[in-house]
Design a protein around this motif. Structure first.
Motif, PDB file in Angstrom:
ATOM      1  N   SER A   1      39.668  33.678  34.184  1.00  5.86           N
ATOM      2  CA  SER A   1      38.996  34.136  35.404  1.00  5.86           C
ATOM      3  C   SER A   1      38.132  35.342  35.092  1.00  5.86           C
ATOM      4  CB  SER A   1      40.039  34.522  36.460  1.00  5.86           C
ATOM      5  OG  SER A   1      40.709  35.722  36.084  1.00  5.86           O
ATOM      6  N   GLY A   2      37.099  35.532  35.906  1.00  2.47           N
ATOM      7  CA  GLY A   2      36.214  36.678  35.706  1.00  2.47           C
ATOM      8  C   GLY A   2      36.959  37.993  35.808  1.00  2.47           C
ATOM      9  N   GLN A   3      37.925  38.087  36.720  1.00  2.00           N
ATOM     10  CA  GLN A   3      38.668  39.331  36.904  1.00  2.00           C
ATOM     11  C   GLN A   3      39.506  39.652  35.671  1.00  2.00           C
ATOM     12  OE1 GLN A   3      41.449  39.277  40.170  1.00  2.00           O
ATOM     13  NE2 GLN A   3      41.591  41.505  40.268  1.00  2.00           N
ATOM     14  N   THR A   4      40.176  38.631  35.118  1.00  2.00           N
ATOM     15  CA  THR A   4      40.992  38.846  33.922  1.00  2.00           C
ATOM     16  C   THR A   4      40.127  39.306  32.757  1.00  2.00           C
ATOM     17  OG1 THR A   4      42.584  37.161  34.615  1.00  2.00           O
ATOM     18  CG2 THR A   4      42.549  37.736  32.281  1.00  2.00           C
ATOM     19  N   GLN A   5      39.000  38.641  32.563  1.00  2.00           N
ATOM     20  CA  GLN A   5      38.106  38.983  31.470  1.00  2.00           C
ATOM     21  C   GLN A   5      37.551  40.390  31.631  1.00  2.00           C
ATOM     22  OE1 GLN A   5      37.883  37.242  28.911  1.00  2.00           O
ATOM     23  NE2 GLN A   5      35.850  37.132  28.008  1.00  2.00           N
ATOM     24  N   THR A   6      37.174  40.743  32.860  1.00  5.06           N
ATOM     25  CA  THR A   6      36.597  42.072  33.110  1.00  5.06           C
ATOM     26  C   THR A   6      37.599  43.172  32.799  1.00  5.06           C
ATOM     27  OG1 THR A   6      35.092  41.218  34.799  1.00  5.06           O
ATOM     28  CG2 THR A   6      35.600  43.571  34.876  1.00  5.06           C
ATOM     29  N   LYS A   7      38.845  42.993  33.234  1.00  2.00           N
ATOM     30  CA  LYS A   7      39.869  44.013  32.976  1.00  2.00           C
ATOM     31  C   LYS A   7      40.112  44.190  31.480  1.00  2.00           C
ATOM     32  CE  LYS A   7      42.422  43.692  37.339  1.00  2.00           C
ATOM     33  NZ  LYS A   7      43.731  43.347  37.971  1.00  2.00           N
ATOM     34  N   THR A   8      40.168  43.080  30.755  1.00  3.12           N
ATOM     35  CA  THR A   8      40.388  43.159  29.310  1.00  3.12           C
ATOM     36  C   THR A   8      39.264  43.926  28.630  1.00  3.12           C
ATOM     37  OG1 THR A   8      41.631  41.090  29.272  1.00  3.12           O
ATOM     38  CG2 THR A   8      40.660  41.819  27.197  1.00  3.12           C
ATOM     39  N   LEU A   9      38.030  43.599  28.982  1.00  2.00           N
ATOM     40  CA  LEU A   9      36.884  44.218  28.319  1.00  2.00           C
ATOM     41  C   LEU A   9      36.727  45.682  28.723  1.00  2.00           C
ATOM     42  CD1 LEU A   9      34.340  41.258  28.447  1.00  2.00           C
ATOM     43  CD2 LEU A   9      35.883  41.946  26.600  1.00  2.00           C
ATOM     44  N   GLU A  10      37.068  46.002  29.962  1.00  2.00           N
ATOM     45  CA  GLU A  10      37.033  47.411  30.376  1.00  2.00           C
ATOM     46  C   GLU A  10      38.023  48.243  29.561  1.00  2.00           C
ATOM     47  OE1 GLU A  10      37.777  47.271  34.552  1.00  2.00           O
ATOM     48  OE2 GLU A  10      35.652  47.005  35.092  1.00  2.00           O
ATOM     49  N   LEU A  11      39.190  47.664  29.279  1.00  2.00           N
ATOM     50  CA  LEU A  11      40.186  48.361  28.466  1.00  2.00           C
ATOM     51  C   LEU A  11      39.662  48.568  27.046  1.00  2.00           C
ATOM     52  CD1 LEU A  11      43.023  49.531  28.094  1.00  2.00           C
ATOM     53  CD2 LEU A  11      43.830  47.215  27.581  1.00  2.00           C
ATOM     54  N   ILE A  12      39.004  47.541  26.489  1.00  2.00           N
ATOM     55  CA  ILE A  12      38.440  47.661  25.143  1.00  2.00           C
ATOM     56  C   ILE A  12      37.391  48.758  25.108  1.00  2.00           C
ATOM     57  CG2 ILE A  12      37.030  46.491  23.405  1.00  2.00           C
ATOM     58  CD1 ILE A  12      39.974  45.614  23.484  1.00  2.00           C
ATOM     59  N   THR A  13      36.516  48.795  26.095  1.00  2.00           N
ATOM     60  CA  THR A  13      35.478  49.825  26.147  1.00  2.00           C
ATOM     61  C   THR A  13      36.095  51.215  26.201  1.00  2.00           C
ATOM     62  OG1 THR A  13      33.925  48.329  27.261  1.00  2.00           O
ATOM     63  CG2 THR A  13      33.505  50.688  27.484  1.00  2.00           C
ATOM     64  N   SER A  14      37.116  51.377  27.040  1.00  2.00           N
ATOM     65  CA  SER A  14      37.769  52.676  27.182  1.00  2.00           C
ATOM     66  C   SER A  14      38.477  53.091  25.897  1.00  2.00           C
ATOM     67  CB  SER A  14      38.772  52.613  28.337  1.00  2.00           C
ATOM     68  OG  SER A  14      39.486  53.816  28.456  1.00  2.00           O
ATOM     69  N   LYS A  15      39.235  52.146  25.293  1.00  2.00           N
ATOM     70  CA  LYS A  15      39.938  52.458  24.036  1.00  2.00           C
ATOM     71  C   LYS A  15      38.952  52.853  22.947  1.00  2.00           C
ATOM     72  CE  LYS A  15      44.239  49.697  24.103  1.00  2.00           C
ATOM     73  NZ  LYS A  15      45.141  50.451  23.246  1.00  2.00           N
ATOM     74  N   THR A  16      37.839  52.130  22.883  1.00  2.00           N
ATOM     75  CA  THR A  16      36.852  52.411  21.843  1.00  2.00           C
ATOM     76  C   THR A  16      36.230  53.783  22.042  1.00  2.00           C
ATOM     77  OG1 THR A  16      36.368  50.037  21.676  1.00  2.00           O
ATOM     78  CG2 THR A  16      34.774  51.556  20.712  1.00  2.00           C
ATOM     79  N   ALA A  17      35.854  54.104  23.276  1.00  2.00           N
ATOM     80  CA  ALA A  17      35.247  55.409  23.543  1.00  2.00           C
ATOM     81  C   ALA A  17      36.195  56.538  23.161  1.00  2.00           C
ATOM     82  CB  ALA A  17      34.855  55.505  25.022  1.00  2.00           C
ATOM     83  N   ASP A  18      37.472  56.393  23.507  1.00  2.00           N
ATOM     84  CA  ASP A  18      38.456  57.430  23.155  1.00  2.00           C
ATOM     85  C   ASP A  18      38.609  57.561  21.643  1.00  2.00           C
ATOM     86  OD1 ASP A  18      38.905  57.923  25.824  1.00  2.00           O
ATOM     87  OD2 ASP A  18      40.735  56.718  25.940  1.00  2.00           O
ATOM     88  N   ALA A  19      38.662  56.402  20.951  1.00  2.00           N
ATOM     89  CA  ALA A  19      38.824  56.429  19.494  1.00  2.00           C
ATOM     90  C   ALA A  19      37.611  57.069  18.827  1.00  2.00           C
ATOM     91  CB  ALA A  19      39.029  55.018  18.970  1.00  2.00           C
ATOM     92  N   VAL A  20      36.420  56.750  19.310  1.00  2.00           N
ATOM     93  CA  VAL A  20      35.204  57.300  18.712  1.00  2.00           C
ATOM     94  C   VAL A  20      35.178  58.814  18.848  1.00  2.00           C
ATOM     95  CG1 VAL A  20      32.688  57.400  18.934  1.00  2.00           C
ATOM     96  CG2 VAL A  20      33.859  55.193  18.972  1.00  2.00           C
ATOM     97  N   ARG A  21      35.570  59.309  19.994  1.00  2.00           N
ATOM     98  CA  ARG A  21      35.562  60.769  20.197  1.00  2.00           C
ATOM     99  C   ARG A  21      36.496  61.457  19.210  1.00  2.00           C
ATOM    100  NH1 ARG A  21      35.883  58.929  25.791  1.00  2.00           N
ATOM    101  NH2 ARG A  21      33.789  59.060  26.709  1.00  2.00           N
ATOM    102  N   THR A  22      37.581  60.787  18.853  1.00  2.00           N
ATOM    103  CA  THR A  22      38.517  61.353  17.879  1.00  2.00           C
ATOM    104  C   THR A  22      38.001  61.190  16.454  1.00  2.00           C
ATOM    105  OG1 THR A  22      40.428  60.910  19.305  1.00  2.00           O
ATOM    106  CG2 THR A  22      40.856  61.222  16.953  1.00  2.00           C
TER     107      THR A  22
END
Length: 392
Positions: A275-296
């Motif tokens: 579903s679009g909602q499931t996919q969106t939540k997964t990708l939002e988490l990836i974006t957030s995790k990546t941004a946090d990791a990059v800052r570190t």
């Protein structure tokens, strides 16, 4: 005939890339996405015939790309064979021997174990075969045979989400190289704006590629590797990676890796359509995790701390370098052929220290044509530094 067929079937793999640029990788992933077929199948619907995977009794599905026919023949990759061995508890070495020497015995073994639990469900990841209008579809490719709770996190979607996270982190970066194999995707990202001087770490080192001196260019820049597998060969990962400018050696810091695993709930039988909602939540988490990791990982403080850690062991002089390399490669299960390459790079590098062993491993990794082997070897460089320093 059996041997010829076995080699062809076992070595079929999606088109890959080694040291590609980002645009080429994206185009390749887009081409692959158009051919993907992901279906939950009961064991009763799966058979091996002449070493191929045959799916029968699954209804065609209407998807966003039209009517998707599932029933058909799929040639298994080596990764898919590993999945059958794992899920059916057939020793992998035995399965490979049957494929190489006795395809009818392979069929009989796999089918007998599938018959044991006919209602058990699996996820088959495949590429659809092509077909001319009005003709039956040609055979496809079985990419992986996985648990029905395996969560799809595809390379293209994850890459775009991760790059969005990189942008949100606000650091100037560049993609320095991309690899794609039938197992994993690797995207190397670097920030030359975040760099430190490392004269102690690079003292006396020469690039084995062009002879440039680490004393003249003692610079290490910050970076990381985005990795993912669509076929069960590991989680989505962000691994910090320092880059030695004089030779482009990559020093990955595996102990700090960020992961997102492919685990989800049980899926119903048939073609998977998230579903679009499931996919969106997964990708939002990836974006957030990546941004946090990059800052570190792209902070000067992080890079300086890692360089200091490596310098503490790197200066250890080796009294018997050949014996040390023999010990290190054996303890890290590095093959004899690769050990010989590492020794040659060590001699060219000119650093008769534990740090020289680390550099020899990373420069050797750059020369390997197999991206999975290269990544695995590069990941051993820092542990090799520790082992070499301890051995002396």
């Amino acid at each position: 005939m059996t041997q010829q067929f076995a080699e062809r079937a076992a070595n079929v793999a999606p088109t890959g890339a080694r040291n590609a640029d980002l645009d080429d990788l994206v185009r390749l992933l887009e081409d692959q996405d158009r051919l993907k077929l992901d279906v939950i199948v009961p064991a009763a619907a799966v058979r091996f015939r002449e070493g191929n995977v045959r799916v029968e009794g699954i209804e065609s599905q209407i998807t966003k790309t039209g009517v998707t026919r599932v029933d058909g023949t799929y040639r298994p990759t080596a990764v898919a064979d590993e999945g059958f061995a794992d899920k059916l508890r057939i020793p992998l070495a035995y399965l490979r021997r049957m494929r190489a020497e006795n395809a009818p015995l392979l069929d009989a073994n796999v089918n007998a174990w599938l018959d044991k639990e006919p209602e058990r469900r699996f996820l088959l990841r495949a590429f659809k075969g092509g077909a001319a209008p009005g003709t039956p579809p040609s055979e496809g490719v079985a990419r992986a045979f996985l648990s029905d709770s395996y969560k799809l996190m595809d390379n293209l979607d994850l890459l775009l989400a991760a790059l969005d996270g990189v942008t949100q982190a606000g650091h100037p970066t560049e993609v320095s190289g991309c690899d794609l194999t039938d197992r994993r995707m690797y995207v190397r990202i670097e920030s030359k704006a975040v760099a430190v001087q490392a004269p102690t770490l690079l003292r006396g080192y020469r690039s084995p590629f062009d002879g440039r001196s680490g004393d003249q260019l003692p610079v290490i820049s910050a970076g990381f590797v985005i990795g993912n597998s669509e076929v069960g060969s590991g989680a989505y990962t962000i691994t910090p990676r320092a880059v030695v400018q004089v030779c482009r050696n990559g020093l990955t810091q595996g102990m700090d890796v960020v992961r997102a695993v492919h685990l989800g709930g049980k899926q119903d039988e048939g073609v998977i359509s998230w579903s679009g909602q499931t996919q969106t939540k997964t990708l939002e988490l990836i974006t957030s995790k990546t941004a946090d990791a990059v800052r570190t990982f792209l902070s000067r403080e992080y890079l300086e701390a890692k360089v200091r850690d490596m310098e503490a062991a790197a200066g250890r002089e080796l009294t018997e370098p050949t014996k040390t390399i023999e010990h290190v490669t054996k303890s890290l299960s590095i093959s004899a052929d690769t050990k010989d390459m590492i020794l040659a790079h060590f001699v060219k590098g000119g650093q008769v220290t534990a740090g020289g062993v680390m550099q020899a491993i990373t420069s050797t990794a750059q020369t390997l044509p197999d991206a999975d082997q290269a990544a695995a070897l590069e990941a051993l460089a820092v542990p090799a530094l520790t082992a070499a320093a301890a051995h002396g």
